[in-house]
Design a protein around this motif. Structure first.
Motif, short mmCIF file in Angstrom:
data_model
loop_
_atom_site.label_atom_id
_atom_site.label_comp_id
_atom_site.label_asym_id
_atom_site.label_seq_id
_atom_site.Cartn_x
_atom_site.Cartn_y
_atom_site.Cartn_z
N GLN A 37 -67.84 -25.34 -137.73
CA GLN A 37 -68.40 -25.09 -139.07
C GLN A 37 -69.24 -26.28 -139.54
N LYS A 71 -79.90 -31.92 -132.26
CA LYS A 71 -79.81 -30.48 -132.00
C LYS A 71 -79.39 -30.15 -130.57
N LEU A 87 -76.90 -27.92 -138.61
CA LEU A 87 -78.08 -27.22 -138.08
C LEU A 87 -78.76 -26.38 -139.15
N SER A 88 -77.97 -25.85 -140.07
CA SER A 88 -78.53 -25.03 -141.14
C SER A 88 -79.32 -25.89 -142.13
N ARG A 89 -78.76 -27.04 -142.49
CA ARG A 89 -79.44 -27.91 -143.45
C ARG A 89 -80.60 -28.68 -142.85
N TYR A 90 -80.45 -29.05 -141.57
CA TYR A 90 -81.48 -29.87 -140.92
C TYR A 90 -81.82 -29.25 -139.56
N PRO A 91 -82.62 -28.17 -139.56
CA PRO A 91 -82.92 -27.45 -138.30
C PRO A 91 -83.62 -28.32 -137.26
N CYS A 112 -75.92 -20.00 -128.19
CA CYS A 112 -76.16 -21.45 -128.10
C CYS A 112 -76.68 -21.82 -126.71
N GLU A 152 -72.52 -26.24 -137.53
CA GLU A 152 -73.40 -25.17 -138.00
C GLU A 152 -74.02 -25.53 -139.35
N THR A 153 -73.25 -26.18 -140.19
CA THR A 153 -73.80 -26.63 -141.48
C THR A 153 -74.92 -27.64 -141.26
#
Length: 840
Positions: free
Chosen positions: A553, A568, A559-563, A590, A556-557
């Motif tokens: 979690q 990465k 990657l969501s906030r900083y793609p 993934c 994922e947070t």
């Protein structure tokens, strides 16, 4: 009579005299000194009743050091018994006593030799057995367990008296305790205890037997031995813990009436004799509630245990630890767990078996909470930075006022606690001083006046005795009535205080503003801190706390906030592993994203080849050896050989973690054999090719030095030329452009070279030197000898005779020195160098 008492005689009178004198004089007092030290060790030791007690109290070296004089006196007196009473029966016992003193002093080898000596020379079996039992314990403490077992096996065959038999059983039990063999330990203790007299010694052994049976799950046997401990007239502390343990293994464990159990704890809690043990009682109540699955009451009792703690740091640490474990394992409140673990480590004794494990978890939680706090703080600051200015100002004002109220409440609580603790005020102190001095009036007593002055200065400062002493501005006063004057006097300090408060609030508000990221750069920095903290937090969840769900979690947070995060590829790989372990279909997604977006990543290669990391590390280790060889050649000035090793390593192996080291060493070698321009170019290329290398800072430093070298030489007023002349050379002629304007001057050199030295395939070129001079360069000469030969040929054949009215500067120079020469324009300096190193 005196003659008949000689220690050299073996008569009845002599032996009786020396036996009595040795026993009740020298040996007796030596033994008393040793017993005093043993008692001091026993008294100072704080047993841990939550663990199986030691059969023998550990020797405290600090206590031994502080009682060194007593131990020295014991040896002195025992030696006197040996020296002056040679024919007595107490010589052997005195030797054994000396060995025991050596044992307590930590001189194990000396103690072993003494006990062995007694065994070899003594005819007194009891003294021999006593010495061998002491020898056995010495071997145990010295870590020679095989020798201890050998002594034990020997003594099994011997016939021992009651005291020695008891000591042998206890020593064997101690040996098995060291080996964590509880079955054999309890068997030997059970053999020893019937041989002991009723009292503290037997009570302790009964307690230990009860602890072992409780650990092994034999509650009935444990209860019987705890009961025997209580009946053996032990000290109250031991009796208390025996009663508590007895209740655990029998009455409470077998009772189905929970109310009865709780009433029992309340009963012993109210007993005044148990006042100093209330922390332990509350702890046991909490443990009982935990067994019933009642978490909230358990937490309350653990907290009560902490509140009731007086001086038992170990018990306090256990209560903190239990609360930390509850928040860590059950509630998953890691911030609270961190606070409890911090408190645990402050009071936890270092001899706790799990000390290292607890310390490691505390350090993990400290890092964990740091990441959480960073995310929370930076998110809050970013939120504040996006607020309307007026709304932000109002919010900061409210925060400052709230902080003031909290600080005020805290200070009032502290003062109240101090007052309650002291039970008196400053006026009580003044009255006490007056009463003690016998004075009838305050101002007649200098001590009371001094105390009053100190209190005045504390409250008002050091003010001059004058009218209106409470006012800060006396010149601004006007004529008013007494009532108005009182109002003004009372209001002005309030106004001043209000101004001070406003100044403080303004400063605090400005300090808050300074922490808020308003600029784009500051926001980028805040985001980078959040990004890094999420990355660290996910790794802590994944690898240290083993919380896989929280780990994915968190990733994922991130990657969501900083793609576009730099982490990465690693995050996709970690998510793939976590999802695979959890049988989550997200693993395939993934995997595909990692293969498609980052085909050359180390994590992609590891995904495709699980052995990639091991192979990569093995290759890096091999390259490290190649690098070591090349570097040693470089240090020895074998630059060509060093380059050969480097090129072989780079050509034979794929790129790995040591490639950048080899490439930079290659550049350093070329810097020694090539020119300055090439050296700069290669350094710049290295920085471009290896942007993430740890060597970048060093490469940048080399590049700056390469750029600054010519300028530094010029500032010094002259160049420093390289004295290594075993390099490629250039012939140079410097001439004035004011007198020779023919642009074909260089071509004349070409014609001369073709006619006289065609086989050398020399080339000529022109180059501006400065505003009034130019140069002709003839190259390439492989070495110094060929260059000088060309120089001498020009002189002999009179090539420059047609220009006899002109002034020329002719010389040969290495390519490296030419770079320095051309940058510094130090013609005079080089001509001097040329004359010294080429012509002389």
């Amino acid at each position: 009579m005196l003659a008949s008492c000689s220690s050299e005689k073996d008569t009845l009178v002599s032996k009786t005299y020396h036996n009595v004198t040795a026993h009740y004089n020298a040996y007796f007092y030596a033994n008393q000194r040793l017993k005093e030290v043993q008692q001091a060790i026993e008294t100072s030791f704080q047993p841990n009743y939550d663990r199986i007690l030691n059969v023998f109290t550990p020797v405290d070296t600090i206590i031994v050091s502080s009682n060194q004089d007593k131990l020295d006196d014991a040896i002195k007196k025992a030696a006197a018994a040996i020296q002056f009473h040679k024919n007595s029966d107490w010589v052997d016992d005195s030797y054994v006593l000396i060995g025991k003193v050596k044992f307590y002093q930590g001189k194990y080898e000396a103690a072993i030799q003494t006990f062995k000596y007694v065994n070899s020379i003594s005819d007194d079996e009891e003294a021999v057995h006593d010495g061998l039992i002491a020898l056995m314990r010495t071997y145990i403490e010295y870590g020679e367990m095989n020798n201890a077992i050998a002594v034990s096996d020997f003594l099994k065959k011997e016939s021992l008296n009651k005291q020695n038999q008891q000591n042998l059983y206890l020593t064997r039990a101690y040996m098995y305790q060291k080996r964590n063999d509880l079955n054999n330990m309890v068997q030997n203790l059970a053999e020893a205890v019937p041989l002991m007299s009723l009292g503290e010694g037997s009570a302790k052994i009964y307690f230990i037997i009860g602890q072992i049976y409780q650990t092994l799950g034999f509650d009935a046997e444990a209860h019987n031995n705890y009961l025997a401990c209580v009946k053996s007239n032990p000290p109250y502390e031991l009796s208390f813990y025996a009663s508590l343990k007895m209740a655990q293994v029998f009455e409470l464990a077998r009772s189905n009436d929970l109310k009865k159990v709780r009433r029992y704890y309340v009963k012993i809690l109210k007993d005044r004799k148990n006042k100093e043990f209330r922390d332990k009682i509350y702890y046991e109540m909490a443990e009982f509630e935990m067994k019933q699955g009642e978490l909230d009451p358990a937490i309350e009792y653990y907290e009560s245990s902490l509140a009731a703690s007086v001086g038992n740091k170990r018990q306090k640490a256990h209560s903190y630890l239990k609360l930390g474990l509850i928040n860590y394992d059950t509630l998953k409140d890691f911030s609270k767990a961190k606070a409890y673990y911090d408190s645990t480590m402050m009071v936890l004794p270092t001899d706790e078996p799990d000390y290292q494990l607890i310390q490691e978890r505390q350090q993990i939680l400290e890092d964990f909470v740091t990441q959480l706090n960073t995310i929370s703080l930076q998110d809050s600051l970013l939120t504040l930075s996006n607020m309307d200015s007026l709304e932000l100002s109002v919010l900061l004002d409210s925060v400052i006022i709230r902080q003031e109220r909290l600080a005020l409440a805290k200070e009032e609580k502290r003062l109240k606690e101090e007052t309650q603790f002291s039970g008196k005020s400053i006026f009580d102190d003044a009255n006490t001083v007056v009463a003690q001095s016998g004075a009838t009036w305050y101002f007649y007593n200098t001590s009371a006046v001094s105390a009053g002055q100190s209190e005045f200065i504390r409250r008002w400062g050091n003010r001059t005795l004058e009218d209106n002493w409470r006012r800060s501005n006396k010149d601004a006063r006007i004529s008013v009535s007494n009532e108005e004057l009182v109002d003004e006097d009372e209001s002005e300090p309030e106004d001043e205080a209000t101004d001070d408060i406003e100044d403080v609030r303004t400063a605090q508000k400005e300090a808050f503003y300074q922490t808020i990221p308003f600029s784009i750069q500051q926001k980028h920095l805040a985001d980078s801190l959040i990004e890094l903290s999420y990355y660290n937090l996910g790794n802590i969840y994944n690898f240290q706390l083993k919380e896989k769900v929280n780990a994915y979690q968190t990733f994922e947070t991130l990657l969501s906030r900083y793609p576009a995060t730099e982490y990465k590829p690693e995050l996709l790989y970690q998510l793939y592993l976590i999802y695979t372990e959890l049988s989550d279909p997200g693993a395939q997604k993934c995997r595909d994203q990692l293969l498609n977006d980052f085909p050359n990543s180390t994590f992609t290669k590891t995904l495709l080849n699980p052995q990639y990391k091991q192979e990569y590390d093995a290759l890096a280790e091999k390259m490290q050896l190649e690098y070591k060889t090349a570097y040693e050649l470089y240090q020895g000035y074998y630059f060509d050989s060093s380059l050969f090793v480097i090129n072989r390593a780079l050509n034979d192996h794929l790129e790995n973690s040591y490639t950048d080291n080899l490439k930079l060493l290659e550049i350093l070698n070329k810097g020694q054999t090539g020119n300055l321009y090439t050296y700069r170019f290669e350094l710049q290329k290295f920085l471009t090719d290896f942007p993430e290398s740890e060597l970048n800072e060093y490469a940048q430093k080399l590049l700056r030095a390469a750029h600054e070298l010519p300028l530094q030489l010029a500032r010094l007023g002259g160049a420093t030329f390289d004295q290594n002349l075993n390099r490629d050379h250039i012939f140079v002629i410097v001439y004035s452009t004011k007198t020779i304007r023919d642009g074909n001057f260089a071509s004349e050199f070409d014609q001369f070279n073709q006619q006289n030295l065609a086989q050398q395939k020399l080339t000529s070129s022109s180059l501006i030197f400065d505003e009034s001079q130019a140069m002709v360069l003839v190259q390439d000469f492989g070495d110094k000898g060929k260059a000088l030969s060309y120089y001498e040929t020009l002189q002999k054949q009179g090539f420059l005779n047609d220009y006899s009215d002109q002034q020329f500067s002719t010389f040969v120079i290495t390519k490296k020195n030419f770079e320095i020469f051309y940058q510094t324009k130090d013609l005079k300096g080089y001509l001097s160098f040329f004359n010294n190193f080429y012509l002389e």
